[in-house]
Design an enzyme around this catalytic site. Structure first.
Site, short mmCIF file in Angstrom:
data_model
loop_
_atom_site.label_atom_id
_atom_site.label_comp_id
_atom_site.label_asym_id
_atom_site.label_seq_id
_atom_site.Cartn_x
_atom_site.Cartn_y
_atom_site.Cartn_z
N SER A 58 0.81 -1.23 0.00
CA SER A 58 0.00 0.00 0.00
C SER A 58 0.83 1.27 0.00
CB SER A 58 -0.94 -0.04 1.20
OG SER A 58 -1.71 -1.20 1.10
N ARG A 104 7.49 6.47 -4.31
CA ARG A 104 8.10 7.05 -3.12
C ARG A 104 7.47 6.40 -1.90
NH1 ARG A 104 3.59 9.91 -3.46
NH2 ARG A 104 3.78 10.38 -5.61
N ASP A 129 -4.03 -1.36 -1.39
CA ASP A 129 -5.16 -1.64 -0.49
C ASP A 129 -6.48 -1.06 -1.00
OD1 ASP A 129 -4.23 0.92 0.02
OD2 ASP A 129 -4.08 0.71 2.19
C1 BGC Z 1 -0.24 5.17 0.17
C2 BGC Z 1 -1.32 4.50 -0.64
C3 BGC Z 1 -2.29 3.76 0.27
C4 BGC Z 1 -2.80 4.68 1.35
C5 BGC Z 1 -3.72 3.98 2.32
C6 BGC Z 1 -0.86 6.01 1.27
O1 BGC Z 1 0.16 6.53 2.09
O2 BGC Z 1 0.56 5.99 -0.65
O3 BGC Z 1 -0.75 3.59 -1.57
O4 BGC Z 1 -3.35 3.28 -0.50
O5 BGC Z 1 -1.71 5.23 2.08
O6 BGC Z 1 -3.10 2.91 2.95
#
Ligand code: BGC
Length: 487
Positions: A154, A169, A207
């Protein structure tokens, strides 16, 4: 009606200096309807920009999830969720019964030091957890056929393939060198190979995509999947014809493609979001300054920190008398208050805020007086309300872009599930942005309703693995890097 904010009229005896600060904070954190509408308009344009060839600050990553589930998917899959706080391993069996599944799962703590350590250590720890899970549930791994795995990673990752993820990143406080700009899949697979874990990676997912697909498995009205947790983000189903940056692939324009928006990056240029001096400090002191502007105002990782910054600032301001003569060294520790601290303040049921007083005493060694407690409560409300109202702008923007006037939105994450009033405040903001008339019956559904999602990183990951295996079987090889893992 639920009381969403405190009645300002109740601050009768509050000393002038504190009252002035309360009013200043109310100004700083206010998000009136006009502002929300302006943010939403800009958001729609930014979503479009992200899909264009030039790109924008919202990545709008195609995920290679190319259909909604039918409810008739079957099979047994493993799912691994590397979230911000825990690791979760699941085995999911999608049964013959429509939209039904069985799940067994284990959670493993993700040691804090791994988040800023070496990549190999992180992936080997994950491989060890997977091995432990398989040994517990399957016994001898020597003769086991390789199990298909959906890996919920995620973080923003470009996916040229469903089984590839180039980390754009780190977010959510992770800071592991040598991973940004690289494909995480070979790092993960190398660790599996070193440990001899009998797994083949079928899909790398976000996610939000998992949440979208898992929710649509049981409710066909679900059109958007959101996470409001440690981080914040959303996914929805786009038509390939509306994704100019995929035009070179020549896919039929009505082909569906789930998009992981990575909307945490919205307004990194600081054009519309109402940033306060506290947001600016948080950004400056974060491992990735200038990134995730939207997320830093909404996500659980930052809510407690915004509050802490305010309290320290007020204490250090000689015109304001707060916690006078007290030792606030515990409060000075960055990120020492998480969003559950704010939740507890907002949940304090007592008129004299005695639970909040106890919390300050036990956690921070500070004894706030009655008026300080009122300022504390109001500050928590302002931070929590702003987060919920801003997050509604993202949901409204996707709905507007897609022309959805009525649908369900599946949401998950600690802030959505546990933060008091987050749902009601978000729903109220959505009503204001989209100009819905007031409800005549409180039980009536909103046209666009944000509901608790199904388990995205478990069932969603399994479903995406199943959908991918199925389309490969039918000869749709788009976005598949390792066909051998699909046989
Ligand atoms: C991430 C996402 C993720 C979200 C929720 C963010 O910091 O960049 O990829 O879906 O958090 O978990």
């Amino acid at each position: 009606m639920t009381r969403l904010t405190m009645d300002t009229g109740s601050y009768v005896d509050v000393p002038k200096d504190l009252l002035k600060e309360i009013e200043r904070l109310e100004q700083l954190f206010s998000t009136d309807t006009a502002k929300l509408k302006q943010i939403t308009e800009h958001f729609v344009k930014e979503l479009e920009k992200g899909l264009s060839v030039q790109g924008g600050s919202i990545p709008m990553n195609p995920t290679w999830v190319m259909s909604f589930p039918t409810g008739y998917e079957t099979g047994t899959y493993l799912a691994l969720d590397m979230g911000g706080t825990n690791l979760r391993v699941c085995q999911i069996t999608l049964t013959e019964q429509k939209s039904e599944f069985d799940i067994i799962q284990s959670k493993y703590r993700l040691p804090e030091e791994l988040k800023t350590g070496e990549a190999d250590d992180l992936f080997e720890y994950i491989a060890d957890c997977l091995m432990q899970f398989i040994e517990t549930h399957h016994g001898d791994t020597g003769r086991l056929e390789k199990l298909p795995l959906g890996f919920t990673f995620s973080y923003p990752a470009t996916q040229n393939y469903i089984d590839e993820g180039i980390l754009q990143r780190w977010t959510k406080g992770f800071d592991i060198p040598g991973v940004e700009g690289h494909n995480v899949v070979p790092m993960f697979e190398a660790a599996l190979a070193r440990r001899g874990v009998p797994i083949k990676l079928t899909a790398l997912i976000n996610d939000t995509t998992g949440t979208l697909i898992a929710s649509a498995y049981t409710d066909t009205k679900m059109k958007i999947g959101c996470i409001f947790g440690t981080g914040c983000n959303a996914a929805y189903m786009e038509d390939c014809g509306s994704i100019p940056k995929l035009a070179h692939l020549g896919l039929p324009p009505d082909t569906p493609m789930a998009i992981n928006c990575e909307w945490g990056a919205f307004d990194n240029e600081h054009k519309v979001l109402p940033r306060t001096p506290y947001d600016i400090i948080i950004d400056k002191d974060s491992p990735r300054p200038g990134q995730q502007a939207f997320e830093k105002m909404i996500a659980g990782l930052y809510l407690g920190e915004i509050f802490r910054q305010i309290m320290v600032d007020l204490h250090d301001n000689h015109d304001v008398h707060i916690f006078e003569g007290q030792d606030i060294s515990a409060l000075r520790k960055a990120y020492s208050l998480d969003s559950s601290f704010l939740s507890a303040i907002e949940e304090d049921p007592f008129e004299n805020l005695s639970e909040t007083a106890d919390l300050f005493q036990t956690k921070l060694g500070i004894h706030p007086n009655t008026h300080e407690l009122e300022l504390i409560r109001r500050t928590a409300e302002l931070i929590g309300t702003r987060a919920a109202r801003l997050s509604a702008c993202g949901v409204a923007a996707i709905s507007k872009k897609k022309g959805y006037t009525s649908c369900h939105v599946g949401a998950d994450g600690s802030v959505f599930n546990k933060y008091p009033h987050f749902k009601a405040r978000g729903a109220q903001a959505l009503r204001e942005i989209l100009d819905w008339p007031e409800k005549t019956d409180p039980k009536e559904e909103d046209p666009i309703e944000i509901l608790a999602a199904e388990d995205g990183s478990g069932v969603g990951a399994a479903l995406i693995a199943a959908l991918t295996l199925e389309r490969v079987k039918k000869g749709n090889m788009h976005g598949i890097l390792h066909p051998e893992n699909f046989r």
